[in-house]
Design an enzyme around this catalytic site. Sequence first.
Site, PDB file in Angstrom:
ATOM      1  N   GLY A 140       0.446  -1.210   0.098  1.00 23.20           N
ATOM      2  CA  GLY A 140      -0.099   0.310   0.111  1.00 23.20           C
ATOM      3  C   GLY A 140       1.009   1.220  -0.217  1.00 23.20           C
ATOM      4  N   GLN A 194      -7.869  -0.159   3.027  1.00 22.38           N
ATOM      5  CA  GLN A 194      -9.489  -0.701   4.294  1.00 22.38           C
ATOM      6  C   GLN A 194      -9.916  -1.026   3.855  1.00 22.38           C
ATOM      7  OE1 GLN A 194      -8.028  -1.998   7.015  1.00 22.38           O
ATOM      8  NE2 GLN A 194      -5.822  -0.418   7.380  1.00 22.38           N
ATOM      9  N   SER A 210      -3.278  -3.653  -0.314  1.00 22.11           N
ATOM     10  CA  SER A 210      -2.578  -4.034  -0.102  1.00 22.11           C
ATOM     11  C   SER A 210      -2.721  -5.075   0.638  1.00 22.11           C
ATOM     12  CB  SER A 210      -1.816  -3.197   1.246  1.00 22.11           C
ATOM     13  OG  SER A 210      -0.787  -3.807   1.797  1.00 22.11           O
ATOM     14  N   SER A 211      -1.908  -6.720   0.126  1.00 20.77           N
ATOM     15  CA  SER A 211      -2.186  -7.717   0.266  1.00 20.77           C
ATOM     16  C   SER A 211      -2.807  -8.049   1.158  1.00 20.77           C
ATOM     17  CB  SER A 211      -1.333  -8.725  -0.785  1.00 20.77           C
ATOM     18  OG  SER A 211      -1.514 -10.182  -0.446  1.00 20.77           O
ATOM     19  N   HIS A 212      -1.879  -7.409   2.130  1.00 21.89           N
ATOM     20  CA  HIS A 212      -1.624  -8.154   3.868  1.00 21.89           C
ATOM     21  C   HIS A 212      -3.497  -8.111   4.276  1.00 21.89           C
ATOM     22  CE1 HIS A 212      -0.038  -4.890   6.446  1.00 21.89           C
ATOM     23  NE2 HIS A 212       0.155  -4.633   5.225  1.00 21.89           N
ATOM     24  N   THR A 223      11.839  -6.477  -9.908  1.00 18.72           N
ATOM     25  CA  THR A 223      11.580  -8.174 -10.202  1.00 18.72           C
ATOM     26  C   THR A 223      10.272  -8.148  -9.943  1.00 18.72           C
ATOM     27  OG1 THR A 223      13.780  -8.960 -10.916  1.00 18.72           O
ATOM     28  CG2 THR A 223      12.205 -10.405 -10.777  1.00 18.72           C
ATOM     29  N   CYS A 281       0.951   2.427  11.423  1.00 15.67           N
ATOM     30  CA  CYS A 281       2.422   3.043  11.087  1.00 15.67           C
ATOM     31  C   CYS A 281       2.122   4.371  11.789  1.00 15.67           C
ATOM     32  CB  CYS A 281       1.844   3.551   9.272  1.00 15.67           C
ATOM     33  SG  CYS A 281       2.125   2.258   8.274  1.00 15.67           S
TER      34      CYS A 281
END
Length: 373
Positions: A69, A177, A197-199, A235, A320
């Site tokens: 994110g 979120q 964001s994946s997590h 990559t 954060c």
Amino acid sequence: MKYFDYAASCPLDQEAAEVYIKAASTYYGNSSSLHDIGDQANELLEYSRAQFARFFGVSKDGVFFTSGGSEGNFLSIQTLLTSKEKKGRHIITGMAEHSSVLNSLEKLRQAEWDITMLPLASDGRIDVDAFLDAVREDTVLVSIQHANPEIGTLHPIEEIGQMCRENGILFHSDCVQSFGKMDLSTIAHSVDALTISSHKFYGPKGVGAVYLNPALRWDPYVPGTTHEGGFRPGTVNVPGIAAMAAAAEKAVSRLDVFSEHYKVLRKEFIKSLDSILKKCTIYEADLPSTIGMRVAGLEGQLIMNEANLRGFAISTGSACQVSMQTPSKTMVALGVEGKAAKEFIRITLGRETEVEDVRQLGEALVQIVRENL
């Protein structure tokens, strides 16, 4: 330890973990390599891209993968600024945005961009009239999050998006979120860029995605970048992306089931606080999995530490910023000042959370309040 900090991060879904292992061991080639092993990795990458295009209801030409994110927010903002057609150096954002957005804009402020930061209305949302009042002839970009990460309110993205189109303003929304908790297809068509964001939805850490309107003409932030169509260097994390797609598929396909689960848990949790409710301010939320609250007279840091000692992991706001021990940005944006601004705690619910878990947490909070007030 009972976990109640799912807005900060989720455990990795078991099926997504299995996809990661298979992809990492079978599709291990560099997706940019021209040999057959590279082609196999690229095919998996493009399949995953098509999946996210379907989740967003957009063309896959506008889907780009990132490291998460924060990078997605930064690159979205910087990339949109290269595609602006009108003159101006004015940007509008919200006071309660994620640190990755506010820090990116602070860097622009230092480069003599003019940044307007909007407070939250009493209902915890960006006021549309206040937004319109902030729009100027030289406004070129808006960045407003879809869901507040601390109290779970949803901002009027579709209305703001319409106003941006009418005024020739580019629009980015941090949807970290909200993705996986609600359908984003209408949101994707209201913005020029969005970030996930994946997590946050049971995928692996270190991977995310951005939708960028393919009708825009833009330049790479890092000159000479070729990966991800020039959107970011480095990559591509094909195994992480494939696992993220698997986690997203489960989240999107069971939106209603999970939402009802969270509604039941939220109701039971608030019920468990009955004896101390008069001391509590519990903020209304559009996302039932997010419970933002204050206990009058007790600092959130104290409650969090006491809860931790009793075996419950909660937070005092966005992950954060908690280490800075500053007041919640959301509380400040709502006009909550002084000691009251530091009373905030956040409890977020997950798929694994059970009714008995929230009841036990409620009982622990009641005990903490009685012992410390």
